[in-house]
Write a protein that holds these residues in place. Structure first.
Motif, PDB file in Angstrom:
ATOM      1  N   ILE A 158      34.566  27.860   3.806  1.00 48.71           N
ATOM      2  CA  ILE A 158      34.631  26.399   3.760  1.00 48.71           C
ATOM      3  C   ILE A 158      34.766  25.978   2.295  1.00 48.71           C
ATOM      4  N   TYR A 159      35.865  25.347   1.973  1.00 50.09           N
ATOM      5  CA  TYR A 159      36.134  24.920   0.604  1.00 50.09           C
ATOM      6  C   TYR A 159      35.783  23.434   0.445  1.00 50.09           C
ATOM      7  N   TYR A 160      35.375  23.052  -0.761  1.00 49.94           N
ATOM      8  CA  TYR A 160      35.091  21.645  -1.026  1.00 49.94           C
ATOM      9  C   TYR A 160      35.580  21.285  -2.419  1.00 49.94           C
ATOM     10  N   GLY A 213      46.829  13.131   4.303  1.00 47.41           N
ATOM     11  CA  GLY A 213      47.554  13.768   5.406  1.00 47.41           C
ATOM     12  C   GLY A 213      47.926  15.181   5.027  1.00 47.41           C
ATOM     13  N   ASN A 214      49.044  15.659   5.521  1.00 50.54           N
ATOM     14  CA  ASN A 214      49.494  17.014   5.262  1.00 50.54           C
ATOM     15  C   ASN A 214      49.693  17.246   3.761  1.00 50.54           C
ATOM     16  N   ASN A 215      49.091  18.308   3.236  1.00 53.10           N
ATOM     17  CA  ASN A 215      49.162  18.684   1.808  1.00 53.10           C
ATOM     18  C   ASN A 215      48.396  17.749   0.881  1.00 53.10           C
ATOM     19  N   PHE A 216      47.769  16.718   1.430  1.00 54.23           N
ATOM     20  CA  PHE A 216      46.900  15.854   0.621  1.00 54.23           C
ATOM     21  C   PHE A 216      45.770  15.386   1.534  1.00 54.23           C
ATOM     22  N   LYS A 217      44.851  16.301   1.813  1.00 58.98           N
ATOM     23  CA  LYS A 217      43.817  16.036   2.809  1.00 58.98           C
ATOM     24  C   LYS A 217      42.668  15.230   2.218  1.00 58.98           C
ATOM     25  N   PRO A 218      41.930  14.507   3.084  1.00 58.63           N
ATOM     26  CA  PRO A 218      40.755  13.762   2.596  1.00 58.63           C
ATOM     27  C   PRO A 218      39.787  14.696   1.898  1.00 58.63           C
ATOM     28  N   GLY A 219      39.106  14.178   0.907  1.00 60.89           N
ATOM     29  CA  GLY A 219      38.203  14.991   0.110  1.00 60.89           C
ATOM     30  C   GLY A 219      37.051  15.559   0.919  1.00 60.89           C
ATOM     31  N   GLY A 224      31.213  18.224   3.962  1.00 57.88           N
ATOM     32  CA  GLY A 224      31.948  17.339   4.858  1.00 57.88           C
ATOM     33  C   GLY A 224      32.623  16.217   4.106  1.00 57.88           C
ATOM     34  N   SER A 225      33.064  15.202   4.839  1.00 61.06           N
ATOM     35  CA  SER A 225      33.751  14.048   4.242  1.00 61.06           C
ATOM     36  C   SER A 225      32.845  12.825   4.316  1.00 61.06           C
ATOM     37  N   LEU A 226      32.870  12.017   3.266  1.00 62.33           N
ATOM     38  CA  LEU A 226      31.993  10.844   3.160  1.00 62.33           C
ATOM     39  C   LEU A 226      32.650   9.624   3.786  1.00 62.33           C
ATOM     40  N   ASN A 227      31.827   8.781   4.386  1.00 64.92           N
ATOM     41  CA  ASN A 227      32.335   7.637   5.123  1.00 64.92           C
ATOM     42  C   ASN A 227      31.272   6.548   5.164  1.00 64.92           C
ATOM     43  N   MET A 228      31.713   5.286   5.190  1.00 66.60           N
ATOM     44  CA  MET A 228      30.806   4.157   5.391  1.00 66.60           C
ATOM     45  C   MET A 228      30.911   3.685   6.841  1.00 66.60           C
ATOM     46  N   ASN A 229      29.773   3.599   7.519  1.00 62.92           N
ATOM     47  CA  ASN A 229      29.732   3.033   8.869  1.00 62.92           C
ATOM     48  C   ASN A 229      29.217   1.599   8.756  1.00 62.92           C
TER      49      ASN A 229
END
Length: 506
Positions: A386-388, A413-419, A473-478
């Motif tokens: 798992i890379y970050y 998207g493809n080749n530029f994925k969310p951090g 994982g990926s960070l998000n605001m709910n």
């Protein structure tokens, strides 16, 4: 943006369309069955309807497959011009049949060009000698380019009214988001959204219209629209995308799309779970035959299997002939699965994109294909690392940081994925199993909530409580509104986790 005039044959193709308009000829548009295909169709249809009402849309359902060979029996003899969008570059025989009936053929496509097709005027940046720089364009973007040239010829500007659709087509078809033209159109879609139907769909899926991201589309609106095509209801998808202006039917379309998408999630989850017992995890490519899944979901199930086992996957059902299997493949970023399958002696056909597409194989050659793939990939070692991108302490994660990260990765998207981020110094105080099918786990870590999707009760039971962990994982605001006992906007910092590990003190 690149000039559309760099596309090989675009003047010839547009001149033929203009001739059809001026002579009131009957035009038929053939729609492919994914989001890119139906959005390509809607863009072209809406532009042509500005000049003529002698235009029809033809299609076959997803369960029948792709390509002009499936539609030619539906093309009436009084048709003058046939236009295939997002498919048919290599359909020599079907287009020959139409040409011999006196029907001129045009193809606007972005898939690989494997043969010379003398029976159509082809606009496709993959064909030899095409100078168009963006080889990662989607069908929807190329149709939009054609419409820009139609505007030039007709001295109009109608294409501007549909400028938000090409970006969605690009994202849905997983085209490269390092390509600057693609990023520009993704921005137009998300920040310049005009389509009233898409607005309602985003709102129904709890997306903030003022702060849309590629993730909102790729994991929300896009699968909802394609749920219709996967359920063999392409008409619903087309009717919905036609609603760029508000009409009474739009809310009904949105409701039906969401209903179909929820059903798709359930069937996909059940199919993926059922296949786990029959998988051969030692194979370099996991191949599964299950005719109960259906062509509409083969690709999604293959994607789930590929992600879980970190290797390419093929999910097959019965083919069109009694002695063949057909289905979908999903690959990895390590190599082009499409090109690999094209080199296999035991494959009848392989088509689509590098990492996703369709494949056919003779029933008697299935075991030979498995052995052939194992041989060709004998040096391939699946990587479950798992890379970050960066790491943060949980104390430093707040709304400002998440908003900054969200903006940076807005057009992903493809080749530029969310951090993806490693978050340290987390302490689990509680956990909860959620969702209609108990497939979501919420883990409370103070001001940061960890969310694990597409999982099960076994995973929930394995999560420790009152334990220090770190998670990736990926960070998000709910953000949601509480109305009782009084109206209040509640914001929660979330980490959509891939995995976690316990921290043991020395």
């Amino acid at each position: 943006m690149h000039s559309p005039y760099l596309l090989k044959n675009i003047d010839k193709l547009v001149e033929r369309i203009v001739k059809a308009i001026e002579n009131d000829e009957k035009i038929v548009i053939y729609a492919d069955v994914d989001f890119d295909g139906i959005s390509s169709t809607v863009i072209l249809y809406k532009i042509l309807m500005k000049f003529t009402d002698n235009v029809e849309i033809k299609y076959v359902e997803r369960s029948r497959g792709h390509g002009s060979g499936l539609i030619i029996d539906q093309i009436e003899d009084d048709t003058d011009l046939y236009i295939a969008v997002d498919s048919s570059s290599n359909d020599v025989k079907p287009l020959k049949v139409l040409t011999e009936k006196g029907i001129d053929c045009l193809v606007i496509d972005h898939h690989s060009v494997d043969v010379e097709n003398p029976y159509c005027i082809l606009v496709n940046p993959q064909q030899p000698d095409c100078e168009y720089p963006n080889k990662n364009a989607s069908g929807g973007l190329l149709v939009y380019k054609v419409c820009q040239v139609i505007d030039d010829y007709m001295d109009t500007r109608y294409s501007l009214e549909l400028s938000d659709l090409p970006g969605f087509a690009l994202m849905a078809d997983v085209m490269c988001m390092k390509e600057m033209e693609n990023r520009y159109f993704a921005k137009v879609s998300l920040k310049g959204l005009r389509h009233e139907g898409m607005k309602l769909l985003f709102e129904a899926m709890n997306s903030d219209l003022k702060n849309l991201t590629s993730t909102d589309f790729l994991y929300g609106a896009s699968p909802a629209v394609t749920a219709a095509t996967r359920a063999d209801n392409i008409k619903l998808g087309i009717d919905f995308l036609m609603c760029d202006k508000a009409v009474p039917e739009t809310k009904g379309y949105v409701k039906e799309l969401i209903k179909l998408n929820e059903h798709r999630k359930l069937v996909q989850s059940e199919a993926t779970e059922a296949m786990k017992t029959g998988l051969c995890e030692t194979d370099k490519v996991i191949i599964v035959f299950d005719p109960t899944v259906g062509r509409g979901l083969n690709g999604l199930v293959a994607q789930e299997i590929s992600k879980k086992y970190n290797r390419p996957a093929i999910v097959l059902g019965f083919g069109d002939d009694e002695d063949t299997y057909s289905g979908s493949f999903r690959g990895l970023e390590d190599f082009s699965m499409l090109e690999l399958l094209k080199t296999c002696e035991n494959v009848i056909y392989a088509a689509g994109h590098d990492g996703a597409g369709g494949v056919g194989v003779s029933i008697t050659h299935l075991e030979l294909l498995r052995l052939e793939l194992n041989s060709k990939l004998r040096d391939f070692v699946p990587d479950d690392t798992i890379y970050y991108d960066l790491e943060f302490s949980a104390d430093s994660v707040n709304e400002n940081l998440i908003n900054y990260i969200t903006e940076f990765y807005r057009y992903s998207g493809n080749n530029f994925k969310p951090g993806t981020f490693l978050i340290k110094d987390l302490f689990i105080s509680d956990k909860k199993l959620m969702g209609k099918t108990n497939n979501t786990v919420k883990i409370d870590c103070g001001k940061l909530q960890l969310m694990k999707f597409k999982t099960d009760e076994e995973y929930y039971n394995s999560v420790p409580v009152f334990t220090e962990v770190e998670a990736v994982g990926s960070l998000n605001m709910n953000i949601w509104t509480q109305y009782r006992p009084r109206k209040k906007v509640i914001k929660t910092c979330q980490l959509f986790i891939e995995d976690y590990r316990e921290i043991t003190k020395q």
